[in-house]
Design an enzyme around this catalytic site. Structure first.
Site, mmCIF file in Angstrom:
data_model
loop_
_atom_site.group_PDB
_atom_site.id
_atom_site.type_symbol
_atom_site.label_atom_id
_atom_site.label_comp_id
_atom_site.label_asym_id
_atom_site.label_seq_id
_atom_site.Cartn_x
_atom_site.Cartn_y
_atom_site.Cartn_z
ATOM 1 N N PHE A 1 0.837 -1.203 0.000
ATOM 2 C CA PHE A 1 0.000 0.000 0.000
ATOM 3 C C PHE A 1 0.873 1.256 0.000
ATOM 4 O O PHE A 1 0.357 2.358 0.118
ATOM 5 C CB PHE A 1 -0.954 -0.014 1.201
ATOM 6 N N LYS A 2 2.169 1.070 -0.087
ATOM 7 C CA LYS A 2 3.096 2.221 -0.090
ATOM 8 C C LYS A 2 2.597 3.299 0.873
ATOM 9 O O LYS A 2 2.396 4.460 0.508
ATOM 10 C CB LYS A 2 3.286 2.758 -1.502
ATOM 11 N N ALA B 1 2.116 6.170 3.156
ATOM 12 C CA ALA B 1 2.904 7.416 3.061
ATOM 13 C C ALA B 1 2.105 8.586 3.601
ATOM 14 O O ALA B 1 1.785 9.516 2.868
ATOM 15 C CB ALA B 1 3.296 7.671 1.610
ATOM 16 N N ASP B 2 1.811 8.552 4.889
ATOM 17 C CA ASP B 2 0.964 9.623 5.428
ATOM 18 C C ASP B 2 1.496 10.069 6.789
ATOM 19 O O ASP B 2 2.636 9.764 7.156
ATOM 20 C CB ASP B 2 -0.486 9.100 5.511
ATOM 21 N N GLY C 1 10.644 -4.424 -11.014
ATOM 22 C CA GLY C 1 11.318 -3.917 -12.221
ATOM 23 C C GLY C 1 11.807 -5.050 -13.102
ATOM 24 O O GLY C 1 12.480 -4.821 -14.104
ATOM 25 N N ALA D 1 16.032 -11.287 -13.889
ATOM 26 C CA ALA D 1 16.031 -11.865 -12.537
ATOM 27 C C ALA D 1 17.429 -12.235 -12.043
ATOM 28 O O ALA D 1 17.846 -11.805 -10.959
ATOM 29 C CB ALA D 1 15.118 -13.095 -12.517
#
Ligand code: BMP
Length: 228
Positions: A82-83, A85-86, A186, A194
């Site tokens: 959920f990244k 960031a608050d 990425g 990989a």
């Protein structure tokens, strides 16, 4: 063709339960960014035996609800990307909500500051984004050493670093050394390879589209496991 590869937890499944800890034997984390519950459950059930964990994020949760975390946890360890960031208060509320599910870990951003990151510490594994994989995210490079220090200070379990920017990954590994796990997205659709990421410091690779959009996601997973 792939029958000789035995799912990592086959033995344990035979004994009637799933082993829920992230398995060091598998270095592959599936990023299950599909929008449909049935598709998510099918891919998870077919591939989980070869995976270290499944990462879920907004695309799946906003479409299927947070309940799907518990359903998927029947198959694999689940990391909630959920990244977060608050503010510290809001971060705490978010992470407490996640810790009421069967999720194993959560991903947070470091840029809101050390107090916000501390508020993400609960009974979940905590992974901190220090640099990102997409072009244009170079601004993170100015702060990533600082983000790593913060991750270490709050006793996070690992960091998220780009598996498709090999020079950056090597550099970040040289700072982290063995103090934190390094999880790398990425790979595949974003150009990363990989084996190269694993050789350059990644402990785990995170793969989404190149698995869940493959004609046969299970075969694709086995292909990754073989390569590793
Ligand atoms: P894909 O393999 O389809 O590109 O998916 C990668 C996953 O990892 C996505 O869920 C994406 O949001 C996430 N991710 C990323 O690609 N780069 C980052 O720097 C951090 C991420 O969490």
């Amino acid at each position: 063709m792939y029958d000789t590869i035995v799912p990592l937890d086959a033995k344990i499944k035979k004994e009637g339960f799933y082993y829920k800890n992230m398995r060091k034997e598998s270095r592959l984390i599936l990023s299950l960014d599909v929008l449909d519950r049935d598709l998510a459950m099918r891919i998870a059930s077919e591939t989980a035996g070869y995976l270290a964990a499944i990462k879920v994020s907004y695309p799946l949760i906003l479409n299927c609800g947070l309940e799907i975390v518990d359903e998927l946890a029947e198959f694999s360890d689940i990391i909630c990307d959920f990244k977060v960031a608050d503010t510290p208060n809001t971060n705490g509320l978010i992470v407490r909500t996640i810790s009421n599910t069967k999720a194993k870990g959560v991903i947070a951003h470091a840029f809101p500051g050390i107090e916000s990151l501390k508020a993400c510490k609960d009974n979940l594994e905590l992974y901190v984004v220090v640099e990102m994989s997409q072009p244009g995210a170079e601004i993170f490079e100015k702060y990533s050493e600082h983000f790593i220090e913060m991750a270490i200070k709050v006793k996070a379990d690992g960091i998220i670093a780009p598996g498709n920017k090999i020079e950056r990954l090597r550099y970040l590994k040289s700072i982290v050394k063995d103090r934190l796990s390094i999880l790398c997205p990425g790979i595949g659709a974003q150009g990363g390879i990989a084996e190269e990421a694993l050789r350059s410091g990644a402990d785990y690779i995170i793969v989404g589209r190149s698995i869940y959009m493959a004609e046969n996601p299970k075969e694709k997973v086995i292909e990754y496991v073989r390569q590793m």
